[in-house]
Design a protein around this motif. Structure first.
Motif, mmCIF file in Angstrom:
data_model
loop_
_atom_site.group_PDB
_atom_site.id
_atom_site.type_symbol
_atom_site.label_atom_id
_atom_site.label_comp_id
_atom_site.label_asym_id
_atom_site.label_seq_id
_atom_site.Cartn_x
_atom_site.Cartn_y
_atom_site.Cartn_z
ATOM 1 N N ASP A 1 -2.618 3.976 -1.638
ATOM 2 C CA ASP A 1 -4.053 3.868 -1.385
ATOM 3 C C ASP A 1 -4.674 5.186 -0.943
ATOM 4 N N SER B 1 0.016 2.307 5.762
ATOM 5 C CA SER B 1 0.437 3.654 5.419
ATOM 6 C C SER B 1 1.723 3.991 6.150
ATOM 7 N N LYS C 1 0.811 -1.218 0.000
ATOM 8 C CA LYS C 1 0.000 0.000 0.000
ATOM 9 C C LYS C 1 0.841 1.263 0.000
ATOM 10 N N SER D 1 2.520 -2.910 3.888
ATOM 11 C CA SER D 1 1.101 -3.164 3.699
ATOM 12 C C SER D 1 0.254 -2.131 4.436
#
Length: 414
Positions: free
Chosen positions: A405, A254, A237, A252
């Motif tokens: 994302d 932020s 991500k 995976s």
């Protein structure tokens, strides 16, 4: 310009030993996020390179199992989407070795052997340089046919193959058990790309008709905690390239704190025709040699200007129309004579707040290379935003974090 990536000069076994001996750092938090930190190293042009092994096919020769591997050093590139390796680098870096050689002395096991296919006599202690088979054939063809792409102003061929790839962490895998889809560029495109590239643009434009889309590297990556299995697979991500510390973090979760005041809003250029989701931010003001181009009235305030982060680029690029307006305002004909560039970028959620990224010939020395370029990203050239591409002249002095994302970016000067 793109950097040139160089493959390792040591033998394949030495390279494998070195790669396995450097352990990636793995971190997690209470929210279930998982991050892996891969070591980087300096490569020409101020950028950072990552090493990995591409596993070729196993085949029989003279009744013995043979294994082929390619040992690659690639530029970490936020301006491109694919894992790309030049044809010449594949040929130069493939090691053909005995998969099982119990009778070989330890000193012989570490040597590189290349064998002629047509030679009926097999000797594990001899080296033959004119190996008849094409090393590219050791990597399986993917389900995707070859494409003809334009790099810079030159068109060439990309052959799409599949191979397992081993990084310095055992927790990085491909979503497909057969390995990653990657491109092998011909001689023409290899010159333009500057070497092997590990592209970090994750999202492509599935509706584009300009190019044939292939799986991006980050689309294929899965991070595993513990045993490999679909139930444990985590998509990437976000990532951070810390050039001063030579670290690539892929995660995976932020990597940008919600409280960060300098987080930048990433805009999506795909609705305007871009074929991938380049990491772009709105420029509120562009300063060249100390003069703001909007406040000077050199460009229309109605037309957006965007900055694109490209760690695979050495210097700085202006789209041609933008440079034409700037050169008239400055009264100089050659973009190569620019002394400094600064961009004031729009922070996320605060249109009145700016965060500046800058570079100069004095600060960045040989990295400060400026050029104008014609881009084919947009459907309507006359209304498309002007583009400034920021390379290592700007990014080599700090850490660039991209939250894919949440569409945020953060640049931290070190």
């Amino acid at each position: 310009m793109k950097h040139t990536a160089y493959l390792m000069g040591m033998s394949g076994m030495e390279q494998m030993t070195m790669i396995q001996s450097v352990t990636a750092v793995e971190t997690s938090d209470e929210y279930g996020g998982f991050s892996i930190v891969l070591p980087l190293e300096a490569c020409e042009g101020g950028g950072s390179c990552v090493r990995f092994v591409m596993e070729g096919d196993t085949f029989l020769f003279a009744g013995r199992n043979m294994k082929s591997n390619a040992y690659i050093r690639a530029i970490v590139d936020t301006g491109s989407p694919y894992l790309i390796v030049p044809e010449a680098k594949i040929k130069d870096s493939v090691d053909i070795a005995l998969n099982e050689c119990s009778e070989c002395a330890p000193s012989n096991k570490s040597k590189r052997y290349i064998f002629r296919n047509s030679n009926p006599q097999f000797s594990s202690r001899s080296r033959v340089d004119d190996f008849d088979a094409d090393p590219i054939s050791f990597f399986l063809k993917s389900a995707y046919p070859p494409t003809f792409d334009i790099y810079g102003s030159k068109e060439g061929k990309i052959d799409w193959r599949t191979a397992p790839v081993s990084f310095r962490s055992g927790d990085i895998h491909s979503v497909d058990s057969s390995g990653y889809v990657f491109g092998i560029t011909d001689e023409v495109l290899s010159e333009e790309s500057g070497g092997a590239l590990l592209g970090l643009v994750k999202q492509s434009n599935k509706s584009t008709t300009k190019v044939d889309i292939r799986p991006t590297w980050l689309e294929q990556v899965r991070l595993y905690r513990g045993d490999v299995g679909n139930e444990n697979a985590l998509e990437v991500k976000s990532f951070r390239i810390d050039t001063p510390r030579r670290q690539l973090t892929i995660s995976s979760k932020s990597l940008i704190p919600e409280s960060s005041a300098n987080a930048l809003a990433l805009i999506d250029l795909r609705p305007l025709g871009d074929f991938v989701d380049h990491y772009a931010c709105v420029i509120n003001e562009l300063y060249v040699d100390g003069r703001g181009i909007r406040e000077s009235g050199w460009v229309s305030k109605k037309r957006d200007i965007v900055a694109v982060f490209d760690t695979g680029l050495t210097g700085c690029l202006f789209t041609e129309e933008l440079w034409t307006d700037v050169s008239k305002g400055l009264g100089i004909a050659s973009i190569a004579s620019l002394q400094s560039v600064r961009v004031d970028l729009e922070t996320k959620g605060f249109k009145s707040a700016n965060f500046s990224v800058e570079s100069s010939r004095e600060k960045a020395s040989g990295l400060f290379v400026t050029r104008s370029i014609s881009l084919d990203w947009f459907d309507e050239a006359t209304t498309a935003p002007h583009v400034v591409v920021l390379g290592q002249a700007f990014l080599a002095f700090g850490a660039l974090t991209i939250d894919i994302d949440k569409r945020k970016a953060l640049f931290e000067n070190m």
